[in-house]
Design a protein around this motif. Structure first.
Motif, PDB file in Angstrom:
ATOM      1  N   HIS A  89      37.383  34.811  32.073  1.00 42.24           N
ATOM      2  CA  HIS A  89      37.927  34.272  33.326  1.00 42.24           C
ATOM      3  C   HIS A  89      38.142  32.755  33.223  1.00 42.24           C
ATOM      4  O   HIS A  89      39.169  32.235  33.652  1.00 42.24           O
ATOM      5  CB  HIS A  89      36.992  34.594  34.512  1.00 42.24           C
ATOM      6  CG  HIS A  89      36.884  36.069  34.789  1.00 42.24           C
ATOM      7  ND1 HIS A  89      35.863  36.637  35.523  1.00 42.24           N
ATOM      8  CD2 HIS A  89      37.674  37.101  34.418  1.00 42.24           C
ATOM      9  CE1 HIS A  89      36.037  37.949  35.583  1.00 42.24           C
ATOM     10  NE2 HIS A  89      37.120  38.244  34.923  1.00 42.24           N
ATOM     11  N   HIS A 154      41.888  40.862  28.947  1.00 43.45           N
ATOM     12  CA  HIS A 154      41.405  41.041  30.328  1.00 43.45           C
ATOM     13  C   HIS A 154      41.850  42.416  30.872  1.00 43.45           C
ATOM     14  O   HIS A 154      41.058  43.142  31.475  1.00 43.45           O
ATOM     15  CB  HIS A 154      41.979  39.891  31.157  1.00 43.45           C
ATOM     16  CG  HIS A 154      41.615  39.865  32.602  1.00 43.45           C
ATOM     17  ND1 HIS A 154      40.323  39.711  33.061  1.00 43.45           N
ATOM     18  CD2 HIS A 154      42.387  39.956  33.727  1.00 43.45           C
ATOM     19  CE1 HIS A 154      40.329  39.703  34.386  1.00 43.45           C
ATOM     20  NE2 HIS A 154      41.556  39.860  34.815  1.00 43.45           N
ATOM     21  N   ILE A 155      43.116  42.773  30.614  1.00 37.67           N
ATOM     22  CA  ILE A 155      43.624  44.073  31.107  1.00 37.67           C
ATOM     23  C   ILE A 155      42.937  45.210  30.337  1.00 37.67           C
ATOM     24  O   ILE A 155      42.558  46.237  30.927  1.00 37.67           O
ATOM     25  CB  ILE A 155      45.157  44.153  30.969  1.00 37.67           C
ATOM     26  CG1 ILE A 155      45.818  43.124  31.908  1.00 37.67           C
ATOM     27  CG2 ILE A 155      45.673  45.558  31.298  1.00 37.67           C
ATOM     28  CD1 ILE A 155      47.330  43.031  31.788  1.00 37.67           C
ATOM     29  N   VAL A 169      33.966  48.268  38.608  1.00 42.10           N
ATOM     30  CA  VAL A 169      34.449  46.906  38.382  1.00 42.10           C
ATOM     31  C   VAL A 169      35.906  46.745  38.855  1.00 42.10           C
ATOM     32  O   VAL A 169      36.248  45.770  39.520  1.00 42.10           O
ATOM     33  CB  VAL A 169      34.283  46.507  36.899  1.00 42.10           C
ATOM     34  CG1 VAL A 169      35.067  45.236  36.580  1.00 42.10           C
ATOM     35  CG2 VAL A 169      32.806  46.277  36.598  1.00 42.10           C
TER      36      VAL A 169
HETATM   37  C1  HEM Z   1      47.152  44.301  35.471  1.00 40.95           C
HETATM   38  C2  HEM Z   1      46.569  43.135  35.327  1.00 40.95           C
HETATM   39  C3  HEM Z   1      45.173  42.783  35.783  1.00 40.95           C
HETATM   40  C4  HEM Z   1      44.120  43.571  36.153  1.00 40.95           C
HETATM   41  C5  HEM Z   1      44.047  45.097  36.202  1.00 40.95           C
HETATM   42  C6  HEM Z   1      43.020  42.674  36.511  1.00 40.95           C
HETATM   43  C7  HEM Z   1      41.777  43.069  36.962  1.00 40.95           C
HETATM   44  C8  HEM Z   1      40.749  42.237  37.340  1.00 40.95           C
HETATM   45  C9  HEM Z   1      39.460  42.661  37.838  1.00 40.95           C
HETATM   46  C10 HEM Z   1      39.032  44.105  38.027  1.00 40.95           C
HETATM   47  C11 HEM Z   1      38.732  41.559  38.097  1.00 40.95           C
HETATM   48  C12 HEM Z   1      37.266  41.511  38.613  1.00 40.95           C
HETATM   49  C13 HEM Z   1      36.359  41.410  37.425  1.00 40.95           C
HETATM   50  C14 HEM Z   1      34.911  41.214  37.782  1.00 40.95           C
HETATM   51  O1  HEM Z   1      34.567  41.292  38.930  1.00 40.95           O
HETATM   52  O2  HEM Z   1      34.120  40.965  36.871  1.00 40.95           O
HETATM   53  C15 HEM Z   1      39.521  40.415  37.754  1.00 40.95           C
HETATM   54  C16 HEM Z   1      39.121  39.105  37.872  1.00 40.95           C
HETATM   55  C17 HEM Z   1      39.863  38.034  37.456  1.00 40.95           C
HETATM   56  N1  HEM Z   1      41.155  38.060  36.951  1.00 40.95           N
HETATM   57 FE1  HEM Z   1      42.288  39.700  36.677  1.00 40.95          FE
HETATM   58  N2  HEM Z   1      43.427  41.378  36.335  1.00 40.95           N
HETATM   59  C18 HEM Z   1      44.726  41.401  35.893  1.00 40.95           C
HETATM   60  C19 HEM Z   1      45.500  40.308  35.571  1.00 40.95           C
HETATM   61  C20 HEM Z   1      45.073  39.012  35.586  1.00 40.95           C
HETATM   62  C21 HEM Z   1      45.874  37.891  35.154  1.00 40.95           C
HETATM   63  C22 HEM Z   1      47.320  37.951  34.644  1.00 40.95           C
HETATM   64  C23 HEM Z   1      45.111  36.794  35.297  1.00 40.95           C
HETATM   65  C24 HEM Z   1      45.543  35.410  34.907  1.00 40.95           C
HETATM   66  C25 HEM Z   1      45.696  34.408  35.527  1.00 40.95           C
HETATM   67  C26 HEM Z   1      43.816  37.206  35.844  1.00 40.95           C
HETATM   68  C27 HEM Z   1      42.746  36.383  36.139  1.00 40.95           C
HETATM   69  C28 HEM Z   1      41.523  36.775  36.627  1.00 40.95           C
HETATM   70  C29 HEM Z   1      40.423  35.875  36.934  1.00 40.95           C
HETATM   71  C30 HEM Z   1      40.420  34.363  36.713  1.00 40.95           C
HETATM   72  C31 HEM Z   1      39.375  36.667  37.455  1.00 40.95           C
HETATM   73  C32 HEM Z   1      37.992  36.184  37.930  1.00 40.95           C
HETATM   74  C33 HEM Z   1      37.933  36.136  39.408  1.00 40.95           C
HETATM   75  C34 HEM Z   1      38.478  34.849  39.962  1.00 40.95           C
HETATM   76  O3  HEM Z   1      38.164  33.796  39.478  1.00 40.95           O
HETATM   77  O4  HEM Z   1      39.245  34.887  40.935  1.00 40.95           O
HETATM   78  N3  HEM Z   1      43.835  38.576  36.005  1.00 40.95           N
HETATM   79  N4  HEM Z   1      40.768  40.845  37.301  1.00 40.95           N
END
Ligand code: HEM
Ligand code: HEM
Length: 176
Positions: A89, A154-155, A169
């Protein structure tokens, strides 16, 4: 500040809005016309730059929100998953920042004047400088690919939680 157990609505809206903008931003970046000497930015480049600046602004706001509204990691996760997800993250934040700033510097060194979605003039970060522009061009491409790789990891992790670990999660970031 005590950490909440769940992501609130603003954190989820920020997350999915930025995902949507990045999904548009990469294809525009790859499909827009190549840059050549003396050109001024056309519609595709103006939209690429405007969407990039919107991603930068939303990421900064979202980061501030995260600092003021911390969320505890899912309690059922083993320590290695908590630490690795935290690291991923952080890397996502750093790489979005590096990609958007390097793109903005590149456009600035070209001496372009660009408007934000044809609405208001965009301030540039530096003045015309061809040599610096060439150096920063490589940086924008390197960071954009590094960001794509980390997004892929991440995905993949999200998919592993849905299909292998079958825990909650993924639900943490879904509406509701
Ligand atoms: C299909 C695409 C994506 C899915 C399925 C997804 C899914 C998730 C999930 C389930 C979490 C929560 C994880 C936890 O609680 O430990 C999360 C958190 C997060 N995701 Fe994604 N994500 C996607 C794309 C992205 C992208 C493109 C970014 C880039 C900027 C991103 C940035 C983050 C960040 C920084 C967090 C941490 C929470 C926060 O700081 O707001 N994600 N994501
Ligand atoms: C996270 C946000 C961004 C992503 C994912 C992104 C992605 C890309 C991609 C995929 C390309 C095509 C380069 C290639 O052929 O590999 C590109 C080029 C370019 N981008 Fe971005 N970009 C972002 C933000 C920005 C911003 C904020 C600006 C300017 C303010 C910008 C300015 C440029 C310029 C001038 C080019 C053409 C020069 C080059 O090929 O490097 N980008 N970007």
């Amino acid at each position: 500040m005590t950490a909440q157990l769940h992501y609130g609505k603003p954190a989820k809206i920020f997350h999915w809005l930025i995902v949507g903008l990045l999904a548009v931003q990469y294809p525009i970046g790859w499909l827009m016309p190549d840059i050549h000497r003396g050109m001024s930015p056309g519609a595709a480049m103006t939209f690429h730059i405007s969407i990039g600046i919107a991603i930068l602004a939303l990421t900064a706001l979202r980061f501030l929100w995260r600092l003021t509204h911390p969320v505890a990691p899912e309690s059922s996760l083993p320590v290695w998953q908590r630490l690795s997800s935290e690291a991923v993250h952080w890397l996502l934040y750093v790489l979005v920042l590096a990609t958007t700033i390097s793109g903005w510097l590149f456009a600035s060194y070209r001496g372009w004047s660009v408007s934000f979605f044809y609405l208001v003039p965009l301030p540039m970060l530096a003045s015309d400088n061809a040599a610096a522009g060439r150096a920063i061009d490589g940086l924008h491409q390197a960071t954009e690919w590094a960001l794509l790789i980390i997004i892929g990891i991440h995905i993949a992790a999200a998919l592993a939680h849905i299909f292998i670990y079958r825990d909650r999660v993924m639900q943490r970031m879904l509406p509701g």
